[in-house]
Enzyme design. Sequence first.
Site, PDB file in Angstrom:
ATOM      1  N   ASP A 230       0.837  -1.197   0.000  1.00 25.65           N
ATOM      2  CA  ASP A 230       0.000   0.000   0.000  1.00 25.65           C
ATOM      3  C   ASP A 230       0.875   1.252   0.000  1.00 25.65           C
ATOM      4  OD1 ASP A 230      -2.346   1.542   0.213  1.00 25.65           O
ATOM      5  OD2 ASP A 230      -2.296   1.500   2.403  1.00 25.65           O
ATOM      6  N   HIS A 231       0.501   2.233  -0.810  1.00 25.69           N
ATOM      7  CA  HIS A 231       1.215   3.512  -0.887  1.00 25.69           C
ATOM      8  C   HIS A 231       2.718   3.335  -1.058  1.00 25.69           C
ATOM      9  CE1 HIS A 231      -2.130   6.242  -0.292  1.00 25.69           C
ATOM     10  NE2 HIS A 231      -2.592   5.438   0.644  1.00 25.69           N
TER      11      HIS A 231
ATOM     12  N   HIS B  20      -9.541   5.153  -0.894  1.00 25.13           N
ATOM     13  CA  HIS B  20      -8.600   5.269   0.213  1.00 25.13           C
ATOM     14  C   HIS B  20      -9.271   6.110   1.286  1.00 25.13           C
ATOM     15  CE1 HIS B  20      -4.567   3.773  -1.327  1.00 25.13           C
ATOM     16  NE2 HIS B  20      -5.415   3.515  -2.290  1.00 25.13           N
ATOM     17  N   GLY B  21      -8.804   5.978   2.518  1.00 24.26           N
ATOM     18  CA  GLY B  21      -9.459   6.707   3.604  1.00 24.26           C
ATOM     19  C   GLY B  21     -10.843   6.162   3.869  1.00 24.26           C
TER      20      GLY B  21
ATOM     21  N   ASN C  86     -10.012   0.620   1.162  1.00 20.20           N
ATOM     22  CA  ASN C  86      -8.938   0.582   2.139  1.00 20.20           C
ATOM     23  C   ASN C  86      -9.479   1.031   3.493  1.00 20.20           C
ATOM     24  OD1 ASN C  86      -7.454   0.098  -0.176  1.00 20.20           O
ATOM     25  ND2 ASN C  86      -5.756   1.408   0.449  1.00 20.20           N
TER      26      ASN C  86
END
Length: 285
Positions: A82-83, A210-211, A232
């Site tokens: 992730d990221h 995301h978030g 996510n």
Amino acid sequence: MVLANLKDVLTKANEEKYAVGAFNATDLNTARGIVAAAEELNSPVILQFAEVHDKFISIETVANMYLHLAKQSSIPVVVHLDHGVNFETIMKAVKLGFSSVMVDTSTLPLKENIAKVQEVVKIAHCLGLTVEGELGVMNAEDGSGRLDYNEMTDSFTNPDEAKIFVEETQVDALAIAFGTVHGLYRGKPNLSFDRIKEIKEQVGIPLVMHGGSGLSDEEYRQSITNGINKINYYSTMAYDVTNKLRTFLQENEEAYLTDIDVQVQNFVKENIMEKIKVFGSAGKA
């Protein structure tokens, strides 16, 4: 069950309009709880490790633990970076056996973002791995959960740029900005479901939220209806599990470390099962 990648679990999600949960973990007990929740509900799951979490545990240790869990599981488990910001970290994940990686170069201008993602896609696809890209910038990237509605719409993902991005990079999934933020919300989310729909109509591929912490069940469902297929979710789970663990320790003064291990797994499993049911992936493995 064979280790899965994003295409393995998101193609069906895209066709049938549900989302697969992508859950971060920084320790074995959390990871066990996540996989156990998915197994009980017969759901595919995405087990994630964020590059910024390498200060808590090494990516090498994570690879050994999470890949073992995935290969021993009865359901499809994607082991996903992730990221991934640094190319070196992304390539390390590839070498270690991660089945999927995210390239987060969303703060760069469109052309530079495309070029960085293309480089990874070329390598990953040759190895049968999948790639998630990101376009648009989410507020509160520091995880503070701050909301600035005056700026939010300016950072939303542009549908026309999304079409160009997907066509030129050939990513397998696209993370978009439509009003969510990383971390715990300090105010009411201001989501644009229309923006999700507009982007979906342009690109067609699975879209990523995301978030995903702190939203209502209805906000999750509306996001999924309009095109989100990967969600996510981490901050709220980590916060809630910590509070439950605190209560457990206050009520059980003679608890041992192994008792904590068991409770963490159980609390995580309970929390993740709730989200899997909302996301619609239960029974889809």
